[in-house]
Design a protein around this motif. Structure first.
Motif, PDB file in Angstrom:
ATOM      1  N   ILE A  86       0.829  -1.197   0.000  1.00  0.00           N
ATOM      2  CA  ILE A  86       0.000   0.000   0.000  1.00  0.00           C
ATOM      3  C   ILE A  86       0.868   1.254   0.000  1.00  0.00           C
ATOM      4  O   ILE A  86       1.748   1.404   0.852  1.00  0.00           O
ATOM      5  CB  ILE A  86      -0.911   0.024   1.246  1.00  0.00           C
ATOM      6  N   LEU A  87       0.617   2.141  -0.945  1.00  0.00           N
ATOM      7  CA  LEU A  87       1.265   3.448  -0.990  1.00  0.00           C
ATOM      8  C   LEU A  87       0.360   4.430  -0.249  1.00  0.00           C
ATOM      9  O   LEU A  87      -0.830   4.545  -0.578  1.00  0.00           O
ATOM     10  CB  LEU A  87       1.454   3.897  -2.438  1.00  0.00           C
ATOM     11  N   LYS A  88       0.905   5.105   0.763  1.00  0.00           N
ATOM     12  CA  LYS A  88       0.141   6.065   1.548  1.00  0.00           C
ATOM     13  C   LYS A  88       0.876   7.396   1.576  1.00  0.00           C
ATOM     14  O   LYS A  88       2.099   7.444   1.414  1.00  0.00           O
ATOM     15  CB  LYS A  88      -0.039   5.579   2.999  1.00  0.00           C
ATOM     16  N   ALA A  89       0.131   8.454   1.835  1.00  0.00           N
ATOM     17  CA  ALA A  89       0.730   9.787   1.965  1.00  0.00           C
ATOM     18  C   ALA A  89      -0.026  10.571   3.033  1.00  0.00           C
ATOM     19  O   ALA A  89      -1.216  10.376   3.247  1.00  0.00           O
ATOM     20  CB  ALA A  89       0.702  10.529   0.637  1.00  0.00           C
ATOM     21  N   GLN A  90       0.728  11.470   3.674  1.00  0.00           N
ATOM     22  CA  GLN A  90       0.147  12.322   4.707  1.00  0.00           C
ATOM     23  C   GLN A  90       0.725  13.713   4.558  1.00  0.00           C
ATOM     24  O   GLN A  90       1.927  13.883   4.381  1.00  0.00           O
ATOM     25  CB  GLN A  90       0.465  11.754   6.090  1.00  0.00           C
ATOM     26  N   VAL A  91      -0.160  14.716   4.629  1.00  0.00           N
ATOM     27  CA  VAL A  91       0.259  16.103   4.470  1.00  0.00           C
ATOM     28  C   VAL A  91       0.205  16.826   5.809  1.00  0.00           C
ATOM     29  O   VAL A  91      -0.499  16.412   6.732  1.00  0.00           O
ATOM     30  CB  VAL A  91      -0.622  16.835   3.435  1.00  0.00           C
ATOM     31  N   ALA A  92       0.952  17.909   5.912  1.00  0.00           N
ATOM     32  CA  ALA A  92       0.978  18.691   7.150  1.00  0.00           C
ATOM     33  C   ALA A  92      -0.291  19.525   7.317  1.00  0.00           C
ATOM     34  O   ALA A  92      -0.773  19.721   8.433  1.00  0.00           O
ATOM     35  CB  ALA A  92       2.210  19.586   7.189  1.00  0.00           C
ATOM     36  N   THR A  93      -0.838  20.029   6.194  1.00  0.00           N
ATOM     37  CA  THR A  93      -2.008  20.905   6.236  1.00  0.00           C
ATOM     38  C   THR A  93      -3.011  20.462   5.177  1.00  0.00           C
ATOM     39  O   THR A  93      -2.621  20.194   4.031  1.00  0.00           O
ATOM     40  CB  THR A  93      -1.591  22.364   5.958  1.00  0.00           C
ATOM     41  N   ALA A  94      -4.273  20.416   5.534  1.00  0.00           N
ATOM     42  CA  ALA A  94      -5.311  20.019   4.580  1.00  0.00           C
ATOM     43  C   ALA A  94      -5.536  21.095   3.519  1.00  0.00           C
ATOM     44  O   ALA A  94      -5.245  22.278   3.734  1.00  0.00           O
ATOM     45  CB  ALA A  94      -6.623  19.756   5.330  1.00  0.00           C
ATOM     46  N   ASP A  95      -6.049  20.663   2.371  1.00  0.00           N
ATOM     47  CA  ASP A  95      -6.496  21.550   1.285  1.00  0.00           C
ATOM     48  C   ASP A  95      -5.385  22.370   0.643  1.00  0.00           C
ATOM     49  O   ASP A  95      -5.620  23.501   0.208  1.00  0.00           O
ATOM     50  CB  ASP A  95      -7.625  22.472   1.771  1.00  0.00           C
ATOM     51  N   ARG A  96      -4.191  21.789   0.572  1.00  0.00           N
ATOM     52  CA  ARG A  96      -3.089  22.470  -0.109  1.00  0.00           C
ATOM     53  C   ARG A  96      -2.448  21.627  -1.208  1.00  0.00           C
ATOM     54  O   ARG A  96      -2.066  22.165  -2.237  1.00  0.00           O
ATOM     55  CB  ARG A  96      -1.999  22.873   0.897  1.00  0.00           C
ATOM     56  N   LEU A  97      -2.314  20.328  -0.982  1.00  0.00           N
ATOM     57  CA  LEU A  97      -1.551  19.492  -1.903  1.00  0.00           C
ATOM     58  C   LEU A  97      -2.428  18.493  -2.644  1.00  0.00           C
ATOM     59  O   LEU A  97      -3.425  18.008  -2.113  1.00  0.00           O
ATOM     60  CB  LEU A  97      -0.454  18.735  -1.152  1.00  0.00           C
ATOM     61  N   HIS A  98      -2.003  18.202  -3.881  1.00  0.00           N
ATOM     62  CA  HIS A  98      -2.602  17.165  -4.716  1.00  0.00           C
ATOM     63  C   HIS A  98      -1.481  16.213  -5.119  1.00  0.00           C
ATOM     64  O   HIS A  98      -0.338  16.641  -5.279  1.00  0.00           O
ATOM     65  CB  HIS A  98      -3.182  17.743  -6.000  1.00  0.00           C
ATOM     66  N   MET A  99      -1.819  14.935  -5.317  1.00  0.00           N
ATOM     67  CA  MET A  99      -0.838  13.942  -5.759  1.00  0.00           C
ATOM     68  C   MET A  99      -1.422  13.148  -6.914  1.00  0.00           C
ATOM     69  O   MET A  99      -2.600  12.777  -6.894  1.00  0.00           O
ATOM     70  CB  MET A  99      -0.481  12.989  -4.611  1.00  0.00           C
ATOM     71  N   ILE A 100      -0.576  12.901  -7.920  1.00  0.00           N
ATOM     72  CA  ILE A 100      -0.922  11.997  -9.018  1.00  0.00           C
ATOM     73  C   ILE A 100       0.198  10.972  -9.136  1.00  0.00           C
ATOM     74  O   ILE A 100       1.374  11.336  -9.274  1.00  0.00           O
ATOM     75  CB  ILE A 100      -1.096  12.741 -10.351  1.00  0.00           C
ATOM     76  N   VAL A 101      -0.183   9.708  -9.053  1.00  0.00           N
ATOM     77  CA  VAL A 101       0.768   8.609  -9.181  1.00  0.00           C
ATOM     78  C   VAL A 101       0.461   7.879 -10.483  1.00  0.00           C
ATOM     79  O   VAL A 101      -0.680   7.459 -10.700  1.00  0.00           O
ATOM     80  CB  VAL A 101       0.642   7.629  -7.989  1.00  0.00           C
ATOM     81  N   SER A 102       1.460   7.754 -11.344  1.00  0.00           N
ATOM     82  CA  SER A 102       1.307   7.014 -12.600  1.00  0.00           C
ATOM     83  C   SER A 102       2.018   5.681 -12.444  1.00  0.00           C
ATOM     84  O   SER A 102       3.168   5.632 -11.981  1.00  0.00           O
ATOM     85  CB  SER A 102       1.929   7.783 -13.760  1.00  0.00           C
ATOM     86  N   LEU A 103       1.327   4.595 -12.834  1.00  0.00           N
ATOM     87  CA  LEU A 103       1.901   3.274 -12.598  1.00  0.00           C
ATOM     88  C   LEU A 103       1.453   2.274 -13.641  1.00  0.00           C
ATOM     89  O   LEU A 103       0.475   2.500 -14.370  1.00  0.00           O
ATOM     90  CB  LEU A 103       1.522   2.779 -11.196  1.00  0.00           C
ATOM     91  N   LEU A 104       2.174   1.173 -13.695  1.00  0.00           N
ATOM     92  CA  LEU A 104       1.828   0.041 -14.532  1.00  0.00           C
ATOM     93  C   LEU A 104       1.525  -1.116 -13.597  1.00  0.00           C
ATOM     94  O   LEU A 104       2.368  -1.521 -12.800  1.00  0.00           O
ATOM     95  CB  LEU A 104       2.983  -0.329 -15.469  1.00  0.00           C
ATOM     96  N   GLU A 105       0.290  -1.619 -13.682  1.00  0.00           N
ATOM     97  CA  GLU A 105      -0.124  -2.759 -12.869  1.00  0.00           C
ATOM     98  C   GLU A 105       0.014  -4.029 -13.713  1.00  0.00           C
ATOM     99  O   GLU A 105      -0.514  -4.076 -14.824  1.00  0.00           O
ATOM    100  CB  GLU A 105      -1.571  -2.548 -12.436  1.00  0.00           C
ATOM    101  N   ILE A 106       0.698  -5.012 -13.176  1.00  0.00           N
ATOM    102  CA  ILE A 106       0.966  -6.250 -13.893  1.00  0.00           C
ATOM    103  C   ILE A 106       0.267  -7.395 -13.181  1.00  0.00           C
ATOM    104  O   ILE A 106       0.659  -7.775 -12.081  1.00  0.00           O
ATOM    105  CB  ILE A 106       2.482  -6.514 -14.002  1.00  0.00           C
ATOM    106  N   ASN A 107      -0.778  -7.932 -13.807  1.00  0.00           N
ATOM    107  CA  ASN A 107      -1.533  -9.034 -13.230  1.00  0.00           C
ATOM    108  C   ASN A 107      -0.775 -10.325 -13.487  1.00  0.00           C
ATOM    109  O   ASN A 107      -0.368 -10.600 -14.602  1.00  0.00           O
ATOM    110  CB  ASN A 107      -2.929  -9.080 -13.861  1.00  0.00           C
ATOM    111  N   ARG A 108      -0.606 -11.142 -12.449  1.00  0.00           N
ATOM    112  CA  ARG A 108       0.182 -12.362 -12.563  1.00  0.00           C
ATOM    113  C   ARG A 108      -0.629 -13.553 -13.028  1.00  0.00           C
ATOM    114  O   ARG A 108      -0.067 -14.601 -13.303  1.00  0.00           O
ATOM    115  CB  ARG A 108       0.855 -12.683 -11.225  1.00  0.00           C
ATOM    116  N   ASP A 109      -1.940 -13.441 -13.072  1.00  0.00           N
ATOM    117  CA  ASP A 109      -2.759 -14.602 -13.461  1.00  0.00           C
ATOM    118  C   ASP A 109      -2.860 -14.752 -14.966  1.00  0.00           C
ATOM    119  O   ASP A 109      -2.757 -13.858 -15.724  1.00  0.00           O
ATOM    120  CB  ASP A 109      -4.159 -14.496 -12.859  1.00  0.00           C
TER     121      ASP A 109
END
Length: 109
Positions: A86-109
């Motif tokens: 799990i990727l988690k993030a925590q900010v010091a102050t609410a309503d200031r920061l936005h995050m965008i994570v770009s990733l490639l998900e690889i299914n093993r099945d």
């Protein structure tokens, strides 16, 4: 095996530790980019962690400063997330920061 390009977006409206992305139990993920932007004209900071399948927490960034009106790419190399991590993030102050994570998900099945 399916490869799926995804993004995860968070507008940090609280200072709670927030789940940004959870790797499915049948997949792995390659994080290509973690972009954080500040949109309130106030500098702030963000902490980013990875929680592994045994609930151990690993710090990626601790109190990373983000300048007012700045956009910052947090990583310079890909990060691999294994099944159930799990990727988690925590900010010091609410309503200031936005995050965008770009990733490639690889299914093993």
């Amino acid at each position: 095996v399916a490869n799926i390009y995804k993004n995860a977006k968070v507008d940090f409206t609280t200072t709670d530790n927030t789940v940004v992305y959870t790797t499915p139990t049948d997949s792995r993920a390659i994080i290509k980019s973690i972009v954080v932007s500040e949109d309130s004209n106030n500098a702030d900071s963000i902490s980013v962690t990875i929680t592994d399948a045994s609930s151990a927490v690993f710090s990626v960034f601790k109190d990373k400063a983000i300048s007012a009106k700045a956009t910052v790419e947090l990583i310079t190399q890909p990060i691999i997330l294994q099944e159930g991590e799990i990727l988690k993030a925590q900010v010091a102050t609410a309503d200031r920061l936005h995050m965008i994570v770009s990733l490639l998900e690889i299914n093993r099945d």
